[in-house]
Design an enzyme around this catalytic site. Structure first.
Site, mmCIF file in Angstrom:
data_model
loop_
_atom_site.group_PDB
_atom_site.id
_atom_site.type_symbol
_atom_site.label_atom_id
_atom_site.label_comp_id
_atom_site.label_asym_id
_atom_site.label_seq_id
_atom_site.Cartn_x
_atom_site.Cartn_y
_atom_site.Cartn_z
ATOM 1 N N LYS A 15 0.835 -1.210 0.000
ATOM 2 C CA LYS A 15 0.000 0.000 0.000
ATOM 3 C C LYS A 15 0.874 1.266 0.000
ATOM 4 O O LYS A 15 0.654 2.169 -0.806
ATOM 5 C CB LYS A 15 -0.935 0.001 1.237
ATOM 6 C CG LYS A 15 -1.862 -1.220 1.275
ATOM 7 C CD LYS A 15 -2.817 -1.184 2.448
ATOM 8 C CE LYS A 15 -2.153 -1.305 3.815
ATOM 9 N NZ LYS A 15 -1.464 -2.608 4.033
ATOM 10 N N ARG B 171 -9.762 -0.335 9.156
ATOM 11 C CA ARG B 171 -9.287 -1.698 9.399
ATOM 12 C C ARG B 171 -10.303 -2.520 10.173
ATOM 13 O O ARG B 171 -10.037 -3.689 10.474
ATOM 14 C CB ARG B 171 -7.996 -1.659 10.201
ATOM 15 C CG ARG B 171 -6.742 -1.891 9.320
ATOM 16 C CD ARG B 171 -5.590 -1.372 10.087
ATOM 17 N NE ARG B 171 -4.375 -2.089 10.016
ATOM 18 C CZ ARG B 171 -3.247 -1.531 9.548
ATOM 19 N NH1 ARG B 171 -3.256 -0.341 9.005
ATOM 20 N NH2 ARG B 171 -2.134 -2.204 9.625
ATOM 21 N N ARG C 10 11.719 -5.214 4.708
ATOM 22 C CA ARG C 10 11.350 -3.810 4.447
ATOM 23 C C ARG C 10 12.254 -2.825 5.187
ATOM 24 O O ARG C 10 12.592 -3.017 6.337
ATOM 25 C CB ARG C 10 9.910 -3.589 4.900
ATOM 26 C CG ARG C 10 9.518 -2.098 4.964
ATOM 27 C CD ARG C 10 8.038 -1.871 5.001
ATOM 28 N NE ARG C 10 7.364 -2.472 6.122
ATOM 29 C CZ ARG C 10 6.037 -2.525 6.258
ATOM 30 N NH1 ARG C 10 5.261 -2.026 5.303
ATOM 31 N NH2 ARG C 10 5.489 -3.085 7.299
ATOM 32 N N ARG D 128 11.304 -0.891 10.956
ATOM 33 C CA ARG D 128 10.275 -0.772 11.983
ATOM 34 C C ARG D 128 10.425 -1.839 13.051
ATOM 35 O O ARG D 128 10.733 -2.989 12.746
ATOM 36 C CB ARG D 128 8.886 -0.892 11.337
ATOM 37 C CG ARG D 128 8.467 0.376 10.644
ATOM 38 C CD ARG D 128 7.260 0.219 9.784
ATOM 39 N NE ARG D 128 6.158 -0.520 10.402
ATOM 40 C CZ ARG D 128 4.987 -0.707 9.809
ATOM 41 N NH1 ARG D 128 4.775 -0.202 8.594
ATOM 42 N NH2 ARG D 128 4.040 -1.379 10.392
ATOM 43 N N ARG E 257 -0.030 -9.757 13.255
ATOM 44 C CA ARG E 257 -0.672 -8.719 12.428
ATOM 45 C C ARG E 257 -1.517 -9.360 11.331
ATOM 46 O O ARG E 257 -2.601 -8.864 10.997
ATOM 47 C CB ARG E 257 0.405 -7.805 11.831
ATOM 48 C CG ARG E 257 1.003 -6.863 12.873
ATOM 49 C CD ARG E 257 2.381 -6.366 12.502
ATOM 50 N NE ARG E 257 2.418 -5.486 11.366
ATOM 51 C CZ ARG E 257 3.550 -5.128 10.747
ATOM 52 N NH1 ARG E 257 4.721 -5.578 11.184
ATOM 53 N NH2 ARG E 257 3.505 -4.323 9.727
HETATM 54 P P1 ADP Z 1 2.192 -1.879 3.199
HETATM 55 O O1 ADP Z 1 2.206 -0.370 3.118
HETATM 56 O O2 ADP Z 1 0.977 -2.474 2.535
HETATM 57 O O3 ADP Z 1 2.402 -2.407 4.589
HETATM 58 P P2 ADP Z 1 4.751 -1.670 1.797
HETATM 59 O O4 ADP Z 1 4.403 -0.783 0.639
HETATM 60 O O5 ADP Z 1 5.500 -1.039 2.907
HETATM 61 O O6 ADP Z 1 3.415 -2.418 2.346
HETATM 62 O O7 ADP Z 1 5.541 -2.934 1.220
HETATM 63 C C1 ADP Z 1 6.056 -3.933 2.082
HETATM 64 C C2 ADP Z 1 7.414 -4.406 1.563
HETATM 65 O O8 ADP Z 1 7.232 -5.148 0.353
HETATM 66 C C3 ADP Z 1 8.386 -3.273 1.236
HETATM 67 O O9 ADP Z 1 9.692 -3.661 1.595
HETATM 68 C C4 ADP Z 1 8.262 -3.110 -0.287
HETATM 69 O O10 ADP Z 1 9.481 -2.649 -0.884
HETATM 70 C C5 ADP Z 1 7.940 -4.532 -0.726
HETATM 71 N N1 ADP Z 1 7.028 -4.574 -1.887
HETATM 72 C C6 ADP Z 1 5.973 -3.761 -2.139
HETATM 73 N N2 ADP Z 1 5.347 -4.128 -3.266
HETATM 74 C C7 ADP Z 1 6.008 -5.230 -3.729
HETATM 75 C C8 ADP Z 1 5.849 -6.101 -4.875
HETATM 76 N N3 ADP Z 1 4.852 -5.903 -5.758
HETATM 77 N N4 ADP Z 1 6.708 -7.112 -5.013
HETATM 78 C C9 ADP Z 1 7.713 -7.319 -4.111
HETATM 79 N N5 ADP Z 1 7.922 -6.556 -3.016
HETATM 80 C C10 ADP Z 1 7.086 -5.511 -2.835
HETATM 81 P P1 AMP Z 2 0.791 -0.100 9.372
HETATM 82 O O1 AMP Z 2 1.817 0.993 9.288
HETATM 83 O O2 AMP Z 2 -0.429 0.190 8.535
HETATM 84 O O3 AMP Z 2 1.382 -1.458 9.095
HETATM 85 O O4 AMP Z 2 0.278 -0.111 10.879
HETATM 86 C C1 AMP Z 2 1.167 -0.388 11.952
HETATM 87 C C2 AMP Z 2 0.370 -0.638 13.219
HETATM 88 O O5 AMP Z 2 -0.347 0.553 13.571
HETATM 89 C C3 AMP Z 2 -0.695 -1.734 13.130
HETATM 90 O O6 AMP Z 2 -0.161 -3.028 13.372
HETATM 91 C C4 AMP Z 2 -1.666 -1.282 14.227
HETATM 92 O O7 AMP Z 2 -1.150 -1.592 15.519
HETATM 93 C C5 AMP Z 2 -1.633 0.234 14.090
HETATM 94 N N1 AMP Z 2 -2.663 0.743 13.137
HETATM 95 C C6 AMP Z 2 -2.439 1.416 11.966
HETATM 96 N N2 AMP Z 2 -3.586 1.734 11.392
HETATM 97 C C7 AMP Z 2 -4.578 1.257 12.178
HETATM 98 C C8 AMP Z 2 -6.003 1.256 12.094
HETATM 99 N N3 AMP Z 2 -6.647 1.825 11.072
HETATM 100 N N4 AMP Z 2 -6.690 0.649 13.098
HETATM 101 C C9 AMP Z 2 -6.062 0.088 14.156
HETATM 102 N N5 AMP Z 2 -4.729 0.046 14.284
HETATM 103 C C10 AMP Z 2 -3.977 0.621 13.303
#
Ligand code: ADP
Ligand code: AMP
Length: 213
Positions: A15, A90, A124, A158, A169
């Site tokens: 995302k 969520r 990541r 992170r 998660r």
């Molecule tokens: P989210 O915001 O949904 O938690 P991220 O955008 O941070 O996910 O992506 C999670 C990890 O996967 C990052 O390290 C990113 O570089 C990698 N990633 C994202 N999209 C892809 C893809 N299509 N294929 C492989 N790795 C990806």
């Molecule tokens: P994310 O950065 O989206 O992976 O979120 C990291 C963490 O933040 C999650 O594991 C939750 O603990 C909290 N969090 C983020 N967004 C939400 C949401 N919309 N509702 C509840 N918890 C959230």
């Protein structure tokens, strides 16, 4: 009335990676509740400190906290033409609250099987300056440790991006968040794209979905 877009999917679906393209195309600012919570934690606010225990455990932060954050964020001037929600809503309760404060035009779901999620999250890292998202294997920086977007060498990982927390998660996603696909589907707002392909292909699929609205 201005409409907003929801970017939906499990943790690690991509995302944040795809948000930039959507922001560039639509002009709607990205609102990531995860980023807002991490910023609150870094700033040491009571809200951030209260959220920490949930985030560290891989659990969702309580709905009233999240809904309060969103209500406040949507009062800022840049939200007037709609926004791109990333990681929100969520839960059904969050979606219900959102429906009374903003109009959702579409929910774009990035679908990725669970077995891909652990490797994505554990590799990541992000730029501490501009927030660009990278991956050790799937999306490395061109120069080791230097951000391709802004040139900073301040890379961060992170605390919750470890295998044990990822599994919690994912469980939270399946029990509390995934039911939103039917909730939005019943309202004719749910569009799924295949997230199990290269980053550029996922981005193209999202832009095609947005174009066809
Ligand atoms: P989210 O915001 O949904 O938690 P991220 O955008 O941070 O996910 O992506 C999670 C990890 O996967 C990052 O390290 C990113 O570089 C990698 N990633 C994202 N999209 C892809 C893809 N299509 N294929 C492989 N790795 C990806
Ligand atoms: P994310 O950065 O989206 O992976 O979120 C990291 C963490 O933040 C999650 O594991 C939750 O603990 C909290 N969090 C983020 N967004 C939400 C949401 N919309 N509702 C509840 N918890 C959230």
């Amino acid at each position: 009335m201005a409409t907003s877009i929801v970017l939906f999917g499990p943790p690690g679906a991509g995302k944040g990676t795809q948000a930039g393209k959507i922001v560039a195309t639509t002009g709607k600012p990205q609102i990531s509740t995860g980023d807002m919570l991490r910023a609150a934690l870094t700033a040491g606010t009571p809200l951030g400190l209260a959220a920490k225990q949930f985030m560290d455990a891989g659990a969702l932060v309580p709905d009233d906290v999240i809904i309060g954050l969103i209500e406040e964020r949507l009062t800022l001037p840049d939200a007037v033409n709609g926004v791109l929600f990333d990681g929100f809503p969520r839960t059904i309760a969050q979606a219900e609250a959102l429906s009374s404060i903003a109009e959702v035009e579409v929910v774009i779901a990035i679908e990725v099987p669970d077995e891909r999620i652990v490797e994505r999250i554990c590799g990541r890292f992000t730029c501490g300056q501009c927030g660009a998202v990278f991956h050790d294997s799937f999306n490395p920086t061109s120069v080791d440790g230097v951000c391709d977007s802004c040139g900073s060498s301040e890379m961060k990982r992170r605390a919750d991006d470890n295998e044990e927390t990822v599994r919690t998660r994912l469980e939270a996603y399946h029990t509390q968040t995934a039911p939103l696909s039917d909730w939005y589907g019943e309202r004719g707002l749910f569009v799924a794209v295949d997230g199990d392909q290269g980053i550029d292909h996922v981005g193209d699929a999202i832009l095609i979905a947005l174009d066809s609205l």
